[in-house]
Scaffold this motif. Structure first.
Motif, PDB file in Angstrom:
ATOM      1  N   ALA A  20      11.867  46.853  28.497  1.00 25.06           N
ATOM      2  CA  ALA A  20      11.150  46.542  27.256  1.00 25.06           C
ATOM      3  C   ALA A  20       9.659  46.788  27.420  1.00 25.06           C
ATOM      4  O   ALA A  20       8.995  47.343  26.533  1.00 25.06           O
ATOM      5  CB  ALA A  20      11.411  45.095  26.850  1.00 25.06           C
ATOM      6  N   ARG A  21       9.141  46.423  28.571  1.00 29.60           N
ATOM      7  CA  ARG A  21       7.715  46.625  28.836  1.00 29.60           C
ATOM      8  C   ARG A  21       7.377  48.115  28.837  1.00 29.60           C
ATOM      9  O   ARG A  21       6.377  48.529  28.257  1.00 29.60           O
ATOM     10  CB  ARG A  21       7.372  45.987  30.185  1.00 29.60           C
ATOM     11  CG  ARG A  21       5.946  46.185  30.613  1.00 29.60           C
ATOM     12  CD  ARG A  21       5.630  45.390  31.849  1.00 29.60           C
ATOM     13  NE  ARG A  21       4.360  45.785  32.406  1.00 29.60           N
ATOM     14  CZ  ARG A  21       3.667  45.060  33.252  1.00 29.60           C
ATOM     15  NH1 ARG A  21       4.138  43.887  33.641  1.00 29.60           N
ATOM     16  NH2 ARG A  21       2.516  45.472  33.722  1.00 29.60           N
ATOM     17  N   THR A  22       8.215  48.917  29.468  1.00 33.27           N
ATOM     18  CA  THR A  22       7.985  50.364  29.492  1.00 33.27           C
ATOM     19  C   THR A  22       8.068  50.951  28.087  1.00 33.27           C
ATOM     20  O   THR A  22       7.224  51.778  27.694  1.00 33.27           O
ATOM     21  CB  THR A  22       9.017  51.044  30.411  1.00 33.27           C
ATOM     22  OG1 THR A  22       8.869  50.526  31.737  1.00 33.27           O
ATOM     23  CG2 THR A  22       8.817  52.548  30.433  1.00 33.27           C
ATOM     24  N   LEU A  23       9.050  50.516  27.322  1.00 33.22           N
ATOM     25  CA  LEU A  23       9.202  51.025  25.957  1.00 33.22           C
ATOM     26  C   LEU A  23       8.009  50.649  25.084  1.00 33.22           C
ATOM     27  O   LEU A  23       7.618  51.411  24.189  1.00 33.22           O
ATOM     28  CB  LEU A  23      10.509  50.507  25.346  1.00 33.22           C
ATOM     29  CG  LEU A  23      11.783  51.143  25.923  1.00 33.22           C
ATOM     30  CD1 LEU A  23      13.008  50.302  25.570  1.00 33.22           C
ATOM     31  CD2 LEU A  23      11.943  52.575  25.405  1.00 33.22           C
ATOM     32  N   PRO A  29       8.561  48.028  18.733  1.00 36.46           N
ATOM     33  CA  PRO A  29       9.843  47.356  18.972  1.00 36.46           C
ATOM     34  C   PRO A  29      10.838  47.487  17.829  1.00 36.46           C
ATOM     35  O   PRO A  29      12.044  47.571  18.063  1.00 36.46           O
ATOM     36  CB  PRO A  29       9.445  45.896  19.188  1.00 36.46           C
ATOM     37  CG  PRO A  29       8.047  45.954  19.677  1.00 36.46           C
ATOM     38  CD  PRO A  29       7.428  47.140  18.989  1.00 36.46           C
ATOM     39  N   ALA A  30      10.343  47.522  16.601  1.00 36.22           N
ATOM     40  CA  ALA A  30      11.251  47.607  15.452  1.00 36.22           C
ATOM     41  C   ALA A  30      12.072  48.885  15.468  1.00 36.22           C
ATOM     42  O   ALA A  30      13.186  48.924  14.946  1.00 36.22           O
ATOM     43  CB  ALA A  30      10.454  47.513  14.150  1.00 36.22           C
ATOM     44  N   GLY A  31      11.536  49.933  16.075  1.00 35.97           N
ATOM     45  CA  GLY A  31      12.234  51.203  16.096  1.00 35.97           C
ATOM     46  C   GLY A  31      13.075  51.441  17.340  1.00 35.97           C
ATOM     47  O   GLY A  31      13.637  52.523  17.515  1.00 35.97           O
ATOM     48  N   VAL A  32      13.155  50.439  18.206  1.00 35.62           N
ATOM     49  CA  VAL A  32      13.914  50.572  19.455  1.00 35.62           C
ATOM     50  C   VAL A  32      15.265  49.886  19.293  1.00 35.62           C
ATOM     51  O   VAL A  32      15.334  48.731  18.874  1.00 35.62           O
ATOM     52  CB  VAL A  32      13.146  49.941  20.637  1.00 35.62           C
ATOM     53  CG1 VAL A  32      13.968  50.028  21.922  1.00 35.62           C
ATOM     54  CG2 VAL A  32      11.798  50.620  20.823  1.00 35.62           C
ATOM     55  N   SER A  33      16.333  50.580  19.645  1.00 38.94           N
ATOM     56  CA  SER A  33      17.670  49.980  19.560  1.00 38.94           C
ATOM     57  C   SER A  33      18.020  49.263  20.860  1.00 38.94           C
ATOM     58  O   SER A  33      17.442  49.551  21.918  1.00 38.94           O
ATOM     59  CB  SER A  33      18.719  51.060  19.291  1.00 38.94           C
ATOM     60  OG  SER A  33      18.876  51.891  20.430  1.00 38.94           O
ATOM     61  N   ILE A  34      18.949  48.343  20.769  1.00 35.64           N
ATOM     62  CA  ILE A  34      19.414  47.647  21.972  1.00 35.64           C
ATOM     63  C   ILE A  34      20.050  48.642  22.941  1.00 35.64           C
ATOM     64  O   ILE A  34      19.891  48.523  24.159  1.00 35.64           O
ATOM     65  CB  ILE A  34      20.386  46.506  21.594  1.00 35.64           C
ATOM     66  CG1 ILE A  34      19.607  45.410  20.870  1.00 35.64           C
ATOM     67  CG2 ILE A  34      21.086  45.948  22.834  1.00 35.64           C
ATOM     68  CD1 ILE A  34      20.449  44.296  20.319  1.00 35.64           C
ATOM     69  N   GLN A  35      20.732  49.655  22.400  1.00 40.09           N
ATOM     70  CA  GLN A  35      21.316  50.681  23.270  1.00 40.09           C
ATOM     71  C   GLN A  35      20.229  51.384  24.087  1.00 40.09           C
ATOM     72  O   GLN A  35      20.406  51.636  25.283  1.00 40.09           O
ATOM     73  CB  GLN A  35      22.088  51.706  22.439  1.00 40.09           C
ATOM     74  CG  GLN A  35      22.831  52.737  23.287  1.00 40.09           C
ATOM     75  CD  GLN A  35      23.987  52.115  24.047  1.00 40.09           C
ATOM     76  OE1 GLN A  35      24.929  51.617  23.439  1.00 40.09           O
ATOM     77  NE2 GLN A  35      23.910  52.140  25.371  1.00 40.09           N
ATOM     78  N   PHE A  59      11.183  41.375  23.744  1.00 41.40           N
ATOM     79  CA  PHE A  59       9.858  41.989  23.687  1.00 41.40           C
ATOM     80  C   PHE A  59       8.751  40.936  23.808  1.00 41.40           C
ATOM     81  O   PHE A  59       7.697  41.203  24.395  1.00 41.40           O
ATOM     82  CB  PHE A  59       9.706  42.815  22.421  1.00 41.40           C
ATOM     83  CG  PHE A  59      10.364  44.164  22.510  1.00 41.40           C
ATOM     84  CD1 PHE A  59       9.891  45.125  23.381  1.00 41.40           C
ATOM     85  CD2 PHE A  59      11.472  44.474  21.731  1.00 41.40           C
ATOM     86  CE1 PHE A  59      10.492  46.373  23.481  1.00 41.40           C
ATOM     87  CE2 PHE A  59      12.081  45.718  21.827  1.00 41.40           C
ATOM     88  CZ  PHE A  59      11.602  46.667  22.709  1.00 41.40           C
ATOM     89  N   ASP A  60       8.989  39.744  23.265  1.00 45.89           N
ATOM     90  CA  ASP A  60       8.003  38.667  23.434  1.00 45.89           C
ATOM     91  C   ASP A  60       7.829  38.320  24.910  1.00 45.89           C
ATOM     92  O   ASP A  60       6.706  38.092  25.379  1.00 45.89           O
ATOM     93  CB  ASP A  60       8.442  37.412  22.663  1.00 45.89           C
ATOM     94  CG  ASP A  60       8.271  37.555  21.156  1.00 45.89           C
ATOM     95  OD1 ASP A  60       7.605  38.513  20.711  1.00 45.89           O
ATOM     96  OD2 ASP A  60       8.822  36.716  20.420  1.00 45.89           O
ATOM     97  N   LEU A  61       8.937  38.287  25.648  1.00 47.70           N
ATOM     98  CA  LEU A  61       8.866  37.990  27.085  1.00 47.70           C
ATOM     99  C   LEU A  61       8.171  39.116  27.845  1.00 47.70           C
ATOM    100  O   LEU A  61       7.438  38.868  28.805  1.00 47.70           O
ATOM    101  CB  LEU A  61      10.259  37.751  27.656  1.00 47.70           C
ATOM    102  CG  LEU A  61      10.872  36.391  27.337  1.00 47.70           C
ATOM    103  CD1 LEU A  61      12.325  36.334  27.802  1.00 47.70           C
ATOM    104  CD2 LEU A  61      10.079  35.272  28.012  1.00 47.70           C
ATOM    105  N   ALA A  62       8.393  40.346  27.416  1.00 45.00           N
ATOM    106  CA  ALA A  62       7.726  41.477  28.064  1.00 45.00           C
ATOM    107  C   ALA A  62       6.214  41.393  27.863  1.00 45.00           C
ATOM    108  O   ALA A  62       5.434  41.610  28.797  1.00 45.00           O
ATOM    109  CB  ALA A  62       8.266  42.795  27.513  1.00 45.00           C
ATOM    110  N   VAL A  63       5.787  41.041  26.642  1.00 48.47           N
ATOM    111  CA  VAL A  63       4.351  40.879  26.377  1.00 48.47           C
ATOM    112  C   VAL A  63       3.798  39.705  27.184  1.00 48.47           C
ATOM    113  O   VAL A  63       2.697  39.781  27.743  1.00 48.47           O
ATOM    114  CB  VAL A  63       4.098  40.679  24.869  1.00 48.47           C
ATOM    115  CG1 VAL A  63       2.650  40.257  24.607  1.00 48.47           C
ATOM    116  CG2 VAL A  63       4.417  41.957  24.102  1.00 48.47           C
TER     117      VAL A  63
END
Length: 199
Positions: A20-23, A29-35, A59-63
Motif C-alpha cells: 500500500a505504501r509503494t502504491l 487509493p480510490a483507484g487501486v483495487s484489492i487485487q 492505506f491509513d496504516l500505510a500513511v
C-alpha cells in the motif's frame, strides 16, 4: 506451529502495508483495487480480509507508518537542540527538502494532504510557547499553519525538479514561519542559517 503461523500472519500483514505504501507513491487509493494490492504484496487475494476490513484502513496504516518514520527522522535530527525555534526550523527545512532527498515520502505526504500528521507534536509547540521562544494564541492552530504551509511548499517542490529551488523554498518557509511566531527578521534568519543536521 502456533509461532510459525503467527510469524506468517505478521509477514503477510507487513507485506500488505508495504504494498500500500509503494502504491501510494504513484496512485490515488480510490483507484487501486484489492487485487492490485495483493498482487503487489505477493499474497493471495483472500488474505486481504484476514487482516483488514477495508482498503481505507490499510492505506491509513500505510500513511501512519510513513508518519512514524518521518517523526523518528526529525527526532534524530533535532536531538540535543536546546532552541525550540531551531528544532521547528530543522523539522520544516528537512521536510520541505523531501522532494529531492526522500521523494517517495514526499509523494505520500502530498497524497495524504492535510490529513497527514506533522512530525512535530502539539506539546513541543506548547513548550516553545511556554518558554517564550515562539508566540501564538493556540497551539493547534499554530500546528495547522505549519502543516498547511509546509504541504503547499512540498507540493511545489515535487513540481520544481531543481533541488536548489527546493532548498531555497524550504529555508524561506522556515524563516516565514518563525517570523509569524514572533521572531524578528534577523533572529529568524540566524536560526535558519545554522547548519542543517543530516536526516
Amino acid at each position: 506451529m502456533t509461532g510459525r503461523l503467527e510469524r506468517r500472519k505478521a509477514q503477510t500483514r507487513a507485506a500488505l502495508i508495504d504494498a500500500a505504501r509503494t502504491l501510494l507513491t504513484s496512485r490515488d487509493p480510490a483507484g487501486v483495487s484489492i487485487q492490485e494490492i495483493t498482487d503487489a504484496a505477493d499474497v493471495g487475494f483472500g488474505s486481504f480480509y484476514n487482516h483488514f476490513p477495508s482498503k481505507q484502513e490499510l492505506f491509513d496504516l500505510a500513511v501512519a507508518a510513513v508518519a512514524d518514520e518521518h517523526r523518528a527522522m526529525i527526532r534524530a535530527a533535532t536531538e540535543g537542540l536546546t532552541d525550540p525555534a531551531e528544532a521547528l526550523a530543522v523539522a520544516v527545512r528537512l521536510t520541505a527538502r523531501f522532494p529531492h532527498t526522500h521523494p517517495a515520502l514526499a509523494r505520500i505526504i502530498d497524497r495524504a494532504g492535510l490529513g497527514y500528521p506533522g512530525p512535530w507534536s502539539i506539546d513541543d509547540l506548547r513548550h516553545a510557547h511556554a518558554v517564550g521562544r515562539l508566540c501564538f494564541d493556540d497551539a493547534e492552530v499554530a500546528s495547522a499553519c505549519v502543516s498547511g504551509s509546509l504541504l503547499g511548499v512540498l507540493r511545489n517542490g515535487l513540481r520544481a525538479g531543481d533541488p536548489s529551488l527546493v532548498d531555497q523554498a524550504a529555508d524561506r518557509l522556515a524563516v516565514s514561519l518563525l517570523r509569524m511566531f514572533g521572531l524578528v527578521e534577523g533572529d529568524a534568519r540566524k536560526v535558519v542559517n545554522r547548519p542543517l543536521p543530516a536526516a
